[in-house]
Write an enzyme that holds these catalytic residues in place. Sequence first.
Site, PDB file in Angstrom:
ATOM      1  N   ASP A  17     -39.711   3.387  -3.623  1.00 48.00           N
ATOM      2  CA  ASP A  17     -40.141   4.790  -3.505  1.00 48.00           C
ATOM      3  C   ASP A  17     -41.636   4.908  -3.781  1.00 48.00           C
ATOM      4  O   ASP A  17     -42.377   5.596  -3.076  1.00 48.00           O
ATOM      5  CB  ASP A  17     -39.308   5.723  -4.401  1.00 48.00           C
ATOM      6  N   ASP A  47     -37.512  -1.783   7.347  1.00 48.48           N
ATOM      7  CA  ASP A  47     -37.375  -0.936   8.539  1.00 48.48           C
ATOM      8  C   ASP A  47     -38.084   0.393   8.301  1.00 48.48           C
ATOM      9  O   ASP A  47     -38.904   0.843   9.109  1.00 48.48           O
ATOM     10  CB  ASP A  47     -35.883  -0.709   8.816  1.00 48.48           C
ATOM     11  N   ASP A  65     -42.052   1.855   9.860  1.00 46.12           N
ATOM     12  CA  ASP A  65     -42.276   3.078  10.668  1.00 46.12           C
ATOM     13  C   ASP A  65     -43.297   3.974   9.966  1.00 46.12           C
ATOM     14  O   ASP A  65     -44.179   4.541  10.603  1.00 46.12           O
ATOM     15  CB  ASP A  65     -40.970   3.869  10.847  1.00 46.12           C
ATOM     16  N   TYR A 107     -27.290  -3.910   6.534  1.00 42.28           N
ATOM     17  CA  TYR A 107     -27.070  -3.907   7.981  1.00 42.28           C
ATOM     18  C   TYR A 107     -25.894  -4.794   8.382  1.00 42.28           C
ATOM     19  O   TYR A 107     -25.263  -4.571   9.407  1.00 42.28           O
ATOM     20  CB  TYR A 107     -28.301  -4.448   8.717  1.00 42.28           C
ATOM     21  N   LYS A 145     -35.813  -2.258  -5.363  1.00 45.16           N
ATOM     22  CA  LYS A 145     -35.333  -1.087  -6.124  1.00 45.16           C
ATOM     23  C   LYS A 145     -34.602  -1.646  -7.344  1.00 45.16           C
ATOM     24  O   LYS A 145     -33.407  -1.399  -7.574  1.00 45.16           O
ATOM     25  CB  LYS A 145     -34.423  -0.235  -5.221  1.00 45.16           C
TER      26      LYS A 145
HETATM   27  C1  LIG Z   1     -32.335   0.016  16.211  1.00 44.77           C
HETATM   28  C2  LIG Z   1     -32.263  -0.503  14.806  1.00 44.77           C
HETATM   29  C3  LIG Z   1     -31.024  -1.314  14.635  1.00 44.77           C
HETATM   30  C4  LIG Z   1     -33.513  -1.312  14.439  1.00 44.77           C
HETATM   31  C5  LIG Z   1     -33.434  -1.741  12.972  1.00 44.77           C
HETATM   32  O1  LIG Z   1     -33.118  -0.922  12.103  1.00 44.77           O
HETATM   33  O2  LIG Z   1     -33.703  -2.912  12.704  1.00 44.77           O
HETATM   34  C6  LIG Z   1     -34.835  -0.612  14.620  1.00 44.77           C
HETATM   35  O3  LIG Z   1     -34.967   0.524  13.828  1.00 44.77           O
HETATM   36  C7  LIG Z   1     -35.981  -1.557  14.360  1.00 44.77           C
HETATM   37  O4  LIG Z   1     -36.809  -1.262  13.505  1.00 44.77           O
HETATM   38  O5  LIG Z   1     -36.046  -2.589  15.031  1.00 44.77           O
HETATM   39 MG   LIG Z   2     -36.830   0.660  12.845  1.00 43.89          MG
END
Ligand SMILES: CC(C)[C@H](C(=O)O)[C@@H](O)C(=O)O
Ligand SMILES: [Mg+2]
Length: 363
Positions: free
Chosen positions: A224, A248, A252, A142, A192
């Site tokens: 993975d 990240d 999710d 990032y 990884k």
């Molecule tokens: C919007 C993006 C930069 C952010 C990240 O990847 O950190 C988001 O996906 C999160 O999880 O907070």
């Molecule tokens: Mg995110």
Amino acid sequence: MSQFTISVLPGDGIGPEVVREALLILEQVAKNFQHTFTFNYGKVGGVAVDETGTPLPQETVELCKNSHAVLLGAVGGPKWDQETPERRPEAGLLGIRKALKLYANLRPVTLFESLIHASPLKREVVLDTDILIVRELTGGIYFGSPRERRQGRDGLEVIDTLHYTEKEMERIIRKGFDVAQGRKKKLTSVDKANVLESSRLWRETANRVAKEYPDVQLDHMLVDNAAMQLVRNPRQFDVIVTENMFGDILSDEASMLTGSLGMLPSASLGVGGPGLYEPIHGSAPDIAGKNVANPLATILSAAMLLRHSLGLEEEAASVERAVDLALEEGYRTQDIGSEWERLLGTAQMGEVVRSYLRSPIKS
Ligand SMILES: CC(C)[C@H](C(=O)O)[C@@H](O)C(=O)O
Ligand SMILES: [Mg+2]
Ligand SMILES: NC(=O)c1ccc[n+]([C@@H]2O[C@H](COP(=O)([O-])OP(=O)(O)OC[C@H]3O[C@@H](n4cnc5c(N)ncnc54)[C@H](O)[C@@H]3O)[C@@H](O)[C@H]2O)c1
């Protein structure tokens, strides 16, 4: 009775809608427990680009630095998709994390029992899900340099750089061990290492730090495999520590164990300064402005703010209990509900949770 200053950065899309509900909760908590919270509003993301030409005005950074904690909604949306990298809303979010040195992102993945049927996964799989993802937040791909797009011999070529120092790895891994000590004492380090040099150093660092935590069981897992294990048998995990991008993506994914992305809160912590609290979801442009977004991830982030930055454990627990009670009573936003349940809008869900908030128990 204590006084606290909280910076509020609603951001874009559903950000302002869900932040509003979390603020109303905090106001009620302040009343119930006789605290004074001063809320100072700042701009970040697309709204900041539109009004000031930059996704993170210096004024916002100063505002946040001069507060006890920061509550953020979400940033981004199609309106700004064509902006240059520096003017993208997401750069504002990455910028404030970096400016406040928030290297440790805690993302609890905890299933509220009454939501056991909200997950697309089987009941037997999600039962008792209680994982803490510890994500490194200010390094990795990032933030690596160089990052560029250029004309090569065969057309365009691009570079993103994954850069970590051993020190950056060590401090987040240490954080993983520290929080594991307060839980079930099991740490899964995700990397990884079969491909990436950064992951090989990550693994070596984890093994080295592990010697200082003999009471914590450390396991290594390739990312993975971890993505698969999370939906096969989430109960095997207690604390997961991993680098920025893996964290990240895995968080999710893991949110669906709890029923919805709209349920997962987060705390981003640094070294002594204000922490930043935000739902893990984004600005959800597809549902923005419709009063249907689930505000619980942001309300639970406010609970984390009370606990981690203000040291108000009882107050934090009162918010989490109120969320639990609202869900127990069958109140649902559309992302976690079905037609036969009590489907509520964003504001109505916030109102129900507020109605379950309790004052301190006097002994
Ligand atoms: C919007 C993006 C930069 C952010 C990240 O990847 O950190 C988001 O996906 C999160 O999880 O907070
Ligand atoms: Mg995110
Ligand atoms: N922390 C942040 O500010 C953050 C995090 C992720 C994405 N983003 C940004 O948000 C924008 C949209 O990204 P995306 O669509 O990939 O991810 P998203 O998280 O915004 O949405 C993904 C899906 O989940 C749903 N969803 C998200 N939050 C919800 C909630 N509270 N209640 C109900 N449903 C919810 C959305 O409607 C959408 O279908 C992009 O610009 C992205 O960069 C910002």
